[in-house]
Design an enzyme around this catalytic site. Structure first.
Site, short mmCIF file in Angstrom:
data_model
loop_
_atom_site.label_atom_id
_atom_site.label_comp_id
_atom_site.label_asym_id
_atom_site.label_seq_id
_atom_site.Cartn_x
_atom_site.Cartn_y
_atom_site.Cartn_z
N ASN A 13 37.34 32.40 24.72
CA ASN A 13 37.06 33.54 23.86
C ASN A 13 38.07 34.64 24.20
O ASN A 13 38.00 35.25 25.25
CB ASN A 13 35.62 34.03 24.13
CG ASN A 13 35.31 35.34 23.44
OD1 ASN A 13 36.04 35.78 22.56
ND2 ASN A 13 34.21 35.96 23.83
N LYS A 15 38.44 37.47 22.83
CA LYS A 15 37.95 38.83 22.59
C LYS A 15 39.02 39.61 21.81
O LYS A 15 39.70 39.03 20.97
CB LYS A 15 37.55 39.49 23.91
CG LYS A 15 36.59 38.58 24.71
CD LYS A 15 35.98 39.21 25.91
CE LYS A 15 35.05 38.21 26.60
NZ LYS A 15 34.35 38.76 27.77
N HIS A 100 27.31 37.27 21.04
CA HIS A 100 27.95 37.51 22.34
C HIS A 100 27.41 38.82 22.91
O HIS A 100 27.14 39.76 22.16
CB HIS A 100 29.47 37.58 22.16
CG HIS A 100 30.18 37.61 23.49
ND1 HIS A 100 30.32 38.78 24.20
CD2 HIS A 100 30.75 36.63 24.23
CE1 HIS A 100 30.96 38.50 25.34
NE2 HIS A 100 31.23 37.22 25.37
N GLU A 102 28.75 41.26 24.27
CA GLU A 102 29.47 42.48 23.87
C GLU A 102 29.07 42.92 22.47
O GLU A 102 29.01 44.12 22.19
CB GLU A 102 30.99 42.23 23.98
CG GLU A 102 31.43 42.21 25.44
CD GLU A 102 32.59 41.27 25.74
OE1 GLU A 102 33.35 40.92 24.83
OE2 GLU A 102 32.71 40.87 26.92
N GLU A 172 25.33 33.18 28.94
CA GLU A 172 26.30 34.11 29.52
C GLU A 172 25.55 35.28 30.14
O GLU A 172 25.22 36.25 29.44
CB GLU A 172 27.24 34.63 28.43
CG GLU A 172 28.15 33.55 27.86
CD GLU A 172 29.50 34.12 27.42
OE1 GLU A 172 30.52 33.54 27.79
OE2 GLU A 172 29.53 35.16 26.74
N GLY A 178 33.20 39.29 32.93
CA GLY A 178 34.31 40.19 33.23
C GLY A 178 34.18 40.90 34.57
O GLY A 178 34.90 41.86 34.83
N SER A 218 32.91 34.94 34.16
CA SER A 218 33.83 34.86 35.30
C SER A 218 34.17 33.42 35.71
O SER A 218 34.29 33.12 36.89
CB SER A 218 33.28 35.65 36.49
OG SER A 218 33.23 37.04 36.17
P1 13P Z 1 34.91 36.41 31.40
O1 13P Z 1 35.31 34.96 31.56
O2 13P Z 1 36.09 37.32 31.28
O3 13P Z 1 33.92 36.82 32.42
O4 13P Z 1 34.17 36.52 29.97
C1 13P Z 1 33.17 35.60 29.67
C2 13P Z 1 32.83 35.73 28.24
O5 13P Z 1 32.31 36.73 27.80
C3 13P Z 1 33.17 34.60 27.35
O6 13P Z 1 32.60 34.75 26.09
#
Ligand code: 13P
Length: 254
Positions: A13, A15, A100, A102, A172, A178, A218
């Site tokens: 992803n 983003k 997601h 976010e 997740e 992150g 992560s």
């Molecule tokens: P990270 O791998 O940067 O922690 O993000 C995970 C994520 O949100 C994948 O959709």
């Protein structure tokens, strides 16, 4: 069209990273580093404006799927700035992330909206990857199951009863996204078990066993294999490390 997925899924992803030129450069390096493996499915979710460049770059690779990071649930209309499942499908996306964390936490998406997005995706022939996860506060308050089940139920309530063969779920945990702090394989196994049990109540054990549940948060080259080997983990959804062609090639081969 159905996109039934039975193999381990390694998904990136991106983003809000990588424009079309960056996507082209990424795939030049990634395709060089990642050896095709018919036993797994690799997926990318670039920004929608980079989808065409990504498609051009992987044109010969049947082992890689491309999707979008978000859709609106309506098919078309006066929703400035949004894209629909129908538009994504016409642009040859085959899958879409829904809910997601976010989207939920920064943009205020509700469980009900996530359900509607999954239903819209399925109606347009896209595979929805329905995301669920608890915050640290919720985990510490002992609400892991409650939160995951509420989020999953909202999706299952919104989609047709026979859509289970095209559903993908992603666990997740918000505290792992992150942050550099991944869930342990045991944490992931526990949460995936909670989700799988609920899928089994709704669809039966056999069908539920065939619904891929991905772990995200992560994931790095150094922990990917252990997380992928955890009980009930059928794939990985990777953010930061999917931006680096060599790192993601390692993860995709984990
Ligand atoms: P990270 O791998 O940067 O922690 O993000 C995970 C994520 O949100 C994948 O959709």
């Amino acid at each position: 069209m159905s996109h039934r997925i039975r193999k381990p899924v390694l998904a990136g992803n991106w983003k809000m990273n990588k424009g079309p030129g960056d996507a082209t450069a990424f795939f030049a390096a990634f395709l060089n580093a990642y050896r095709r493996d018919e036993n797994r499915t690799v997926m990318f979710f670039p920004p929608a404006l980079s989808l065409a460049a990504a498609q051009a770059a992987i044109a010969e690779r049947g082992d890689i799927m491309l999707g979008v990071q978000n859709i609106h649930w309506e098919e078309n209309g006066a929703f400035t700035g949004e894209i629909s499942a129908a538009i994504a499908a016409q642009a040859n996306a085959t899958c879409v992330l829904a809910g997601h964390s976010e989207r939920r936490h920064i943009f205020g998406e509700t469980d009900e909206e996530v359900g509607r997005k999954c239903a819209a995706a399925l109606a347009a022939g896209l595979t929805p990857i329905a995301c669920a996860g608890e915050t640290l506060e919720q985990r510490e308050a002992g609400q892991l199951s409650e939160i995951l089940l509420r989020q999953l139920d909202a999706v299952m309530d919104a989609i047709p009863d026979d859509a289970d063969d095209r559903l993908v779920v992603a666990y997740e945990p918000v505290w792992a996204i992150g942050t550099g702090v991944n869930a342990t394989p045991a944490d992931a196994a526990e949460a995936h078990g909670v989700l799988r049990a609920r899928l089994a109540e709704r669809y039966g054990r056999r069908q539920a066993g065939a619904i891929p549940i991905l772990y995200g948060g992560s994931v790095k080259p150094g922990n990917a294999a252990d997380l992928l080997a955890a009980d009930g983990v059928d794939g990985l959804l990777v953010g930061g490390a999917s931006l680096e062609p060599l790192a993601f090639a390692k993860i995709a081969s984990a």
